[in-house]
Design a protein around this motif. Sequence first.
Motif, mmCIF file in Angstrom:
data_model
loop_
_atom_site.group_PDB
_atom_site.id
_atom_site.type_symbol
_atom_site.label_atom_id
_atom_site.label_comp_id
_atom_site.label_asym_id
_atom_site.label_seq_id
_atom_site.Cartn_x
_atom_site.Cartn_y
_atom_site.Cartn_z
ATOM 1 N N ARG A 1 3.768 5.620 -5.814
ATOM 2 C CA ARG A 1 3.617 5.623 -7.271
ATOM 3 C C ARG A 1 2.517 6.599 -7.693
ATOM 4 O O ARG A 1 2.686 7.352 -8.649
ATOM 5 C CB ARG A 1 3.286 4.218 -7.777
ATOM 6 N N ARG A 2 1.389 6.574 -6.985
ATOM 7 C CA ARG A 2 0.267 7.444 -7.314
ATOM 8 C C ARG A 2 0.684 8.912 -7.172
ATOM 9 O O ARG A 2 0.408 9.727 -8.051
ATOM 10 C CB ARG A 2 -0.922 7.140 -6.409
ATOM 11 N N GLN A 3 1.348 9.248 -6.096
ATOM 12 C CA GLN A 3 1.788 10.622 -5.879
ATOM 13 C C GLN A 3 2.791 11.058 -6.947
ATOM 14 O O GLN A 3 2.740 12.189 -7.425
ATOM 15 C CB GLN A 3 2.392 10.779 -4.489
ATOM 16 N N GLU B 1 0.836 -1.213 0.000
ATOM 17 C CA GLU B 1 0.000 0.000 0.000
ATOM 18 C C GLU B 1 0.865 1.255 0.000
ATOM 19 O O GLU B 1 0.563 2.226 -0.699
ATOM 20 C CB GLU B 1 -0.947 0.004 1.205
ATOM 21 N N GLU B 2 1.949 1.264 0.789
ATOM 22 C CA GLU B 2 2.843 2.431 0.817
ATOM 23 C C GLU B 2 3.517 2.635 -0.543
ATOM 24 O O GLU B 2 3.631 3.771 -1.019
ATOM 25 C CB GLU B 2 3.902 2.257 1.910
ATOM 26 N N GLU C 1 2.331 1.685 -3.482
ATOM 27 C CA GLU C 1 1.294 2.159 -4.417
ATOM 28 C C GLU C 1 1.002 3.643 -4.223
ATOM 29 O O GLU C 1 0.814 4.375 -5.180
ATOM 30 C CB GLU C 1 0.017 1.338 -4.275
ATOM 31 N N GLU C 2 0.948 4.083 -2.972
ATOM 32 C CA GLU C 2 0.709 5.493 -2.692
ATOM 33 C C GLU C 2 1.845 6.360 -3.231
ATOM 34 O O GLU C 2 1.609 7.427 -3.797
ATOM 35 C CB GLU C 2 0.518 5.729 -1.188
#
Length: 169
Positions: free
Chosen positions: A134-136, A128-129, A131-132
Amino acid sequence: MPQPHRREITYSDELLADRTVHRRYSDGRQEWRTADGGSRRIVRWRDERGGSGTDELLGRRIVKRVYADGRPAIYGREAGYGRTLWSDGVLTVNRTSFSGRMGTVLGAVTAGAVLGTLVMPPASLTTEEEEEMRRQAEASASSGGDGGGSADGYGDFDGGSADSDDDFG
């Protein structure tokens, strides 16, 4: 608080005709690095010892190195000026960009400034960290930001750490 590193390994890059980057490390290792065709944030690498894997720029100057043989991933934090501190305590330093007399002076000046501000990367991240991050990074890149580095095999995204036990492949 800055964390000490256990050892420093310098490297230099050479861009080959096929757009592969040939990286030579001061400890004798060699890597051939190719940007993933589908992503500017992932570099595939292989070394002279049969090792291979990927380096991914997650964002916020954090790089994830994944080994194809299943060893646990390690993380690096880009510190600028071609320096990356890895979670295994290795500091990699790009000497490609520092050449001649001016490079020597600039390297000495920036080394003192950067080494005093090194911050250890995370020892691990959850899915999850990651992915976050990557999204940012994608959001930053689409809004005109740089996303925290480049994955072309040059620059600060050096993606080349040594394992603490010197088994590179």
